[in-house]
Scaffold this motif. Structure first.
Motif, PDB file in Angstrom:
ATOM      1  N   THR A  50       6.792   3.655  12.936  1.00 47.30           N
ATOM      2  CA  THR A  50       7.688   4.695  12.426  1.00 47.30           C
ATOM      3  C   THR A  50       8.894   4.084  11.730  1.00 47.30           C
ATOM      4  N   LEU A  51       9.492   3.096  12.337  1.00 46.74           N
ATOM      5  CA  LEU A  51      10.640   2.423  11.728  1.00 46.74           C
ATOM      6  C   LEU A  51      10.254   1.743  10.422  1.00 46.74           C
ATOM      7  N   ALA A  52       9.083   1.121  10.397  1.00 48.26           N
ATOM      8  CA  ALA A  52       8.616   0.450   9.179  1.00 48.26           C
ATOM      9  C   ALA A  52       8.396   1.457   8.051  1.00 48.26           C
ATOM     10  N   VAL A  53       7.831   2.616   8.376  1.00 47.83           N
ATOM     11  CA  VAL A  53       7.611   3.665   7.369  1.00 47.83           C
ATOM     12  C   VAL A  53       8.949   4.128   6.796  1.00 47.83           C
ATOM     13  N   GLU A  54       9.912   4.395   7.651  1.00 41.79           N
ATOM     14  CA  GLU A  54      11.220   4.863   7.189  1.00 41.79           C
ATOM     15  C   GLU A  54      11.915   3.798   6.334  1.00 41.79           C
ATOM     16  N   GLY A  65      10.434   1.396   4.671  1.00 48.91           N
ATOM     17  CA  GLY A  65       9.652   1.278   3.437  1.00 48.91           C
ATOM     18  C   GLY A  65       9.958   2.393   2.460  1.00 48.91           C
ATOM     19  N   ARG A  66      10.097   3.608   2.965  1.00 49.62           N
ATOM     20  CA  ARG A  66      10.423   4.744   2.099  1.00 49.62           C
ATOM     21  C   ARG A  66      11.819   4.564   1.497  1.00 49.62           C
ATOM     22  N   ALA A  67      12.766   4.092   2.289  1.00 50.26           N
ATOM     23  CA  ALA A  67      14.130   3.851   1.789  1.00 50.26           C
ATOM     24  C   ALA A  67      14.117   2.814   0.668  1.00 50.26           C
ATOM     25  N   LYS A  68      13.318   1.766   0.851  1.00 48.50           N
ATOM     26  CA  LYS A  68      13.209   0.720  -0.177  1.00 48.50           C
ATOM     27  C   LYS A  68      12.629   1.294  -1.477  1.00 48.50           C
ATOM     28  N   SER A  76       0.843  -1.209   0.000  1.00 49.83           N
ATOM     29  CA  SER A  76       0.000   0.000   0.000  1.00 49.83           C
ATOM     30  C   SER A  76       0.870   1.249   0.000  1.00 49.83           C
ATOM     31  N   MET A  77       1.909   1.251   0.837  1.00 41.86           N
ATOM     32  CA  MET A  77       2.795   2.407   0.913  1.00 41.86           C
ATOM     33  C   MET A  77       3.512   2.624  -0.424  1.00 41.86           C
ATOM     34  N   GLU A  78       3.919   1.548  -1.047  1.00 39.76           N
ATOM     35  CA  GLU A  78       4.600   1.660  -2.333  1.00 39.76           C
ATOM     36  C   GLU A  78       3.676   2.290  -3.376  1.00 39.76           C
ATOM     37  N   TRP A  79       2.446   1.805  -3.473  1.00 44.32           N
ATOM     38  CA  TRP A  79       1.491   2.371  -4.427  1.00 44.32           C
ATOM     39  C   TRP A  79       1.262   3.849  -4.111  1.00 44.32           C
TER      40      TRP A  79
END
Length: 153
Positions: free
Chosen positions: A117-121, A123-126, A85-88
């Motif tokens: 918060t760690l997962a968001v960061e 995920g954004r890096a990926k 979802s975050m990627e889309w």
């Protein structure tokens, strides 16, 4: 950290005229027309990608209509991070609205959710690693503690 008051609870107490433009089982979307602000509040602990896309795709016509300049994403109810979802959201939806002139994003994360918060960061890096042409570096993205703080920033 974020407080326990979500958009639906706090918006009526603020001095900004607003309209609720989208209501689904997964969330609500509000517009503050005079400020050119849109607030998307997810109301479930986990939002399946189909429901997530439905809400965000529906925002596009309102972003155009109200010439939205700031988008606030209230994620306080979420307890589950979902990378697809975050990627889309970052790769496709943010590109579409960036092209409409929307570059200011404020996020309110779940209270006491260090993992989130760690997962968001991560995920954004990926995403930044996989998608070289993403608009992420061109956006003004900030994390805020409250809806009022996000509106004012």
């Amino acid at each position: 950290m974020a407080n326990s008051y979500t958009t639906s609870e706090v918006l009526p107490t603020l001095s900004y005229p607003y309209q609720q433009v989208i209501t689904t089982q997964a969330g609500n979307v509000f517009v503050l027309p005079q400020e050119q602000i849109m607030i998307c509040e997810l109301t479930k602990e986990y939002v399946p990608i189909e429901e997530f896309k439905e809400i965000f795709e529906a925002t596009v016509s309102f972003i155009k209509e109200y010439q939205i300049k700031k988008f606030i994403f209230d994620k306080q109810h979420l307890r589950v991070f979902h990378q697809p979802s975050m990627e889309w959201y970052f790769v496709f939806w943010k590109k579409e609205i960036y092209d409409l002139g929307l570059k200011i994003h404020r996020k309110i994360l779940p209270q006491n959710q260090q993992f989130f918060t760690l997962a968001v960061e991560a995920g954004r890096a990926k995403i930044l690693e996989q998608y070289q042409d993403t608009v992420i570096p061109m956006l003004d993205i900030q994390y805020k503690n409250t809806v009022a703080e996000a509106i004012k920033s």
